[in-house]
Structure formats: structure tokens, C-alpha cells
Design an enzyme around this catalytic site. Structure first.
Site, PDB file in Angstrom:
ATOM      1  N   LYS A 151      27.501 -16.198  10.421  1.00 51.49           N
ATOM      2  CA  LYS A 151      26.988 -17.547  10.608  1.00 51.49           C
ATOM      3  C   LYS A 151      26.458 -17.717  12.032  1.00 51.49           C
ATOM      4  CE  LYS A 151      30.386 -19.912   7.630  1.00 51.49           C
ATOM      5  NZ  LYS A 151      29.466 -20.630   6.724  1.00 51.49           N
TER       6      LYS A 151
ATOM      7  N   ARG B  63      33.036 -18.572  -3.540  1.00 55.66           N
ATOM      8  CA  ARG B  63      32.950 -18.435  -5.004  1.00 55.66           C
ATOM      9  C   ARG B  63      33.567 -17.126  -5.476  1.00 55.66           C
ATOM     10  NH1 ARG B  63      26.613 -19.089  -4.573  1.00 55.66           N
ATOM     11  NH2 ARG B  63      27.433 -20.324  -2.834  1.00 55.66           N
TER      12      ARG B  63
END
Length: 471
Positions: free
Chosen positions: A245, A319
Site C-alpha cells: 500500500k 476475501r
């Protein structure tokens, strides 16, 4: 938490709190008339009274008429922010106050007065006395508010905790300790070789010196007829992994376990309320770090159900761990319905702003019930479509699917997870945006909000013919 007492006795030596509305004494009514907007929900107007008792009066706006529960919640939060740390407040409440209004007021007092509890900062002290004609009629509402506030405080504490402390083992230990204080709750913590089939969890946690954990907490009261499985994303810090990130996006990634905090807190609250609903709560815990053992773009992951995912973005890790938990629930637990909460995508904020979670479910009845619970609790959500048009974007040449196909982020994540729920009713919440507040707002304080704990408690309280306790 500071003390809230129900009483029918007034004491003029305490700071007086008066809700704006019918029945206000003439002196205060005249002052309200001269103060524009004094009746706005959540607005506090302060009137000093030198050399008189009480020495000051707080006028609390609750909106038009008597106000709804949301307005009373906002008023409670505003009151406690105006008060000093050790100040005793006395609120004179209308004779016809609805039980739900008192619950909202009490929740607002506690939630607005929240402070992160650690070794440095002590929780707020002080006392609020709620003066009513018939205090015993409101005891159930106050009890429900107490449990709800304690659950939300815990969810906020867990989420606010720095990741230098909050690794998977620590988080699992917190769950075990909290459950041990409540009869009827059992907890199993899996680690090491016991995680062999949890390929997504092992991949995401593989790059960290703090190994992953999988926590299963069970509440199974006698006679329960509905089995609800709650699943919460528990990434204790998210660097993005090899798909790292940017710095600004990484600063608040200690909050990437907000979904796990909410489902844990709600389950503990359900035990405190002795709700007649069977609940199994699953918390996959991992730190998504960068290291020699970190999973890579192009790796193929085998999940608990034997299906495979090609990793195309290691920053779409939530996920992957949820998939294992959902597949485990489908294979081993025989639930009636599954609800998962996850700080899953930045697209949540883009689509719905900072205060609203995305809800995706194919079940109309479940959507209606969850939306009503969110409205009552003061936790907003908005349903987004489960659009099959995008399924083709998740195809892989070497696995059953990829984890990060192009398309609308919230919907793509939900389509990915749909493969793992099994043949049961389900609802998915992407609550990344409302899990954190940049500033105090109504009952929210700056920092972690505990989003989802209140909504889940309202929903669970209404199952199996029950009612929303204290409403």
C-alpha cells in the site's frame, strides 16, 4: 464506563440537564425561545446560574416533539461531551418518555463518553442520574443499553489497539479471556498444523513473524432453534503484502480487523443478554506483512473447500481469509444463515461515504431485517446489487478464480465470497468506511467506531420471535 442511575428523586446541587420540549419550566422556555436552534437534536445550550442551585443548566435538544431514539442518542452524546470528567449530571426526563428514547439517551451518554482504555489513558468517570416518575419501568431499556455500550466499547478498544500489541495471538487471547467471563461460551483457537486446510489464511499470514490464528466461539443456549454464523475479517495489520500500500493508505491499517471486533463483541453481548439464538462466531486472524515467505502475485491458493484462487493482488487479502472461514462454516457447522463483516474495500467509501456500510445479500427478508436493525441501532447501511455481469472478470487460466478482478470493488469482493457461503441465507457487509471516524460525530468518538456490534445485537435480539430488547 461511568455510572448511569435511574431515580425518581431530584437533587438541586447537581448540574441540571433538561430536554427541550413540552413541560419545560417557564424560565427555561423563555431562554429556549431566545436561542435559535436550541431544539436541534444533539445541540446543547449551557446557561450559567451564578449563586443559584444548580449552578448551571444544560438544555439538550432532541429534535421535533419528544424526538426519536436516534435523536436521544445524539443528545446523550452531546451532554456527556459538555460535562466535566467527574461531574454529576441530573437529567429531568418527561413523564411519558418512551423506553426506546431512554435506551437511546443512555447509549449516547456511554458511547459519546468513550475513551480508549489502555495503560496510559483511564476511562471516563462521573455519574448521570436520570430522573423519571417510574424508574422501574425503564430498567430493561437501561440494561439493554448497558450491554450494547459495553459491546461497542470493546469493539472500539480492540480496533484502536496498536498493531505493535495486536498480533493474531494477542487478539485470540483477548477473545478467550472475554469469553471465560461469560458462562455458556466456548472458544477454540487453531494454530500451526491445525490450519493446514486454511490455505487463504496461511498464505496471507505467511509473511509475518506473528503466525495466524483461527478462532471459533460458540454460544449455544438450550432450546435455540436458529443457528447464526458470524464471520469477521481479522487482519491485525495490513501492509498490502508484496502489493504494498502507499504510506497514507497504510497508516490506519490497525483497523483492518474491525469486522472481527464487531462480531466478537456482538456475540459476547448476546451471551450477556442470554439471547435464545445459537451463534457460532468465526474469526480468521492474520497479519499481512512483507517477508521472504509472503505470498506472491501469481500464487495459487487452495481453500478449505478444496477450490483454488489465483492471487493477483496481495492487498485483496481479506476475501482470502474470509473464504476459508465461510467454507469451514458451510462444511462443518450447518448454519441457518451466515453474516460476515469486513473492512474489505476502499470502494465502500467511494460509493457510500464515511458513515454508511455496503450490504449485499440475495435474501430480501434478511436485508429488510438487517436494515431495520441498523436503523434502530444508528448504524447506516445501503444495499448494493450482486451483479452477475462481472463474474467473467474473475476467471483464471490456472485456478477456479482470481481474487482481484477489474470492476466495482465492493461488488467484485461479494461475488468472490458468494462461492463459499454454501446453500444457506447470507449477508455480507463491507464496513471499511464506517469503522473509523476522523472526528467526533453524534455518538461516535474520533477513532474506531465499533460499527456493526450494535446492529448485530439488535438483529439477534429480534430473532426467533424475540423483540429488540429495551426498544
Amino acid at each position: 464506563m461511568f455510572t448511569i442511575r435511574l431515580t425518581d428523586v431530584s437533587d438541586d446541587t447537581f448540574t441540571r440537564v433538561l430536554p427541550v420540549g413540552p413541560g419545560l419550566d417557564p424560565e427555561m422556555s423563555a431562554l429556549v425561545a431566545a436561542t435559535e436552534g436550541a431544539d436541534t437534536a444533539g445541540r446543547i445550550t449551557v446557561f450559567p446560574r451564578p449563586l443559584r442551585q444548580p449552578s448551571r443548566v444544560l438544555l439538550a435538544g432532541v429534535g421535533v416533539g419528544a424526538g426519536d431514539e436516534t435523536a436521544w442518542r445524539a443528545a446523550g452524546a452531546a451532554i456527556v461531551r459538555e460535562a466535566g470528567d467527574d461531574e454529576i449530571l441530573e437529567a429531568l426526563l418527561p413523564a411519558d418518555l418512551a423506553p426506546g428514547a431512554l435506551r437511546g439517551l443512555a447509549e449516547g451518554l456511554w458511547l459519546g463518553g468513550y475513551r480508549y482504555r489502555d495503560a496510559v489513558k483511564a476511562p471516563r468517570s462521573g455519574e448521570v442520574r436520570l430522573v423519571l416518575d417510574n424508574p422501574s419501568a425503564y430498567a430493561e431499556s437501561l440494561a439493554a443499553a448497558t450491554v450494547t455500550a459495553e459491546a461497542t466499547w470493546l469493539a472500539r478498544d480492540l480496533t484502536n489497539a496498536p498493531s505493535s500489541v495486536k498480533n493474531p495471538a494477542w487478539f485470540a487471547g483477548q477473545i478467550v479471556a472475554e469469553a471465560a467471563r461469560r458462562p455458556g461460551l466456548t472458544v477454540t483457537v487453531r494454530a500451526g498444523d491445525d490450519l493446514e486446510r486454511f490455505g487463504g489464511l496461511l498464505a496471507v499470514g505467511g509473511g509475518s513473524v506473528s503466525p495466524p490464528r483461527f478462532v471459533e466461539m460458540s454460544w449455544q443456549p438450550p432450546g435455540a432453534t436458529t443457528h447464526v454464523v458470524l464471520v469477521g475479517k481479522g487482519i491485525t495489520f495490513d501492509t498490502g503484502g508484496i502489493s504494498i500500500k502507499p504510506r497514507d493508505s497504510m497508516k490506519l491499517m490497525k483497523k483492518d480487523m474491525g469486522g472481527a471486533a464487531a462480531v466478537v463483541a456482538a456475540t459476547l453481548g448476546a451471551a450477556d443478554l442470554n439471547l435464545p439464538v445459537r451463534i457460532t462466531t468465526l474469526v480468521p486472524l492474520a497479519e499481512n506483512a512483507i517477508g521472504g515467505a509472503a505470498f506472491r502475485p501469481g500464487d495459487v491458493i487452495t481453500h478449505y473447500d478444496g477450490s483454488t484462487t489465483e492471487n493477483t493482488n496481495s492487498d485483496a487479502e481479506g476475501r482470502l481469509v474470509l473464504a476459508d472461514a465461510l467454507a469451514y462454516a458451510a462444511a462443518e457447522l450447518s448454519p441457518d444463515l451466515v453474516i460476515d463483516l469486513a473492512t474489505l474495500t476502499g470502494a465502500n467509501a467511494v460509493a457510500l461515504g464515511k458513515r454508511t456500510a455496503a450490504l449485499i445479500s440475495p435474501d430480501e427478508e434478511l436485508v429488510t431485517a438487517l436494515t431495520a436493525a441498523g436503523e434502530a441501532a444508528g448504524e447506516r447501511m445501503w444495499r448494493l446489487p450482486l451483479a452477475d455481469d462481472y463474474v467473467e472478470h474473475q476467471s483464471s487460466d490456472i485456478a477456479d478464480r482470481i481474487n482481484a478482478g477489474p470492476g466495482p470493488g465492493v461488488i467484485m469482493a461479494a461475488l468472490f465470497l458468494r462461492d463459499f457461503y454454501g446453500p444457506v441465507r447470507w449477508a455480507h457487509f463491507d464496513m471499511s468506511a464506517p469503522s473509523w471516524a476522523e472526528a467526533a460525530d453524534a455518538e461516535l468518538t474520533k477513532g474506531a467506531t465499533g460499527w456493526g456490534a450494535r446492529m448485530l445485537l439488535r438483529y439477534l435480539s429480534a430473532l426467533d420471535g424475540g423483540q429488540q430488547t429495551g426498544a
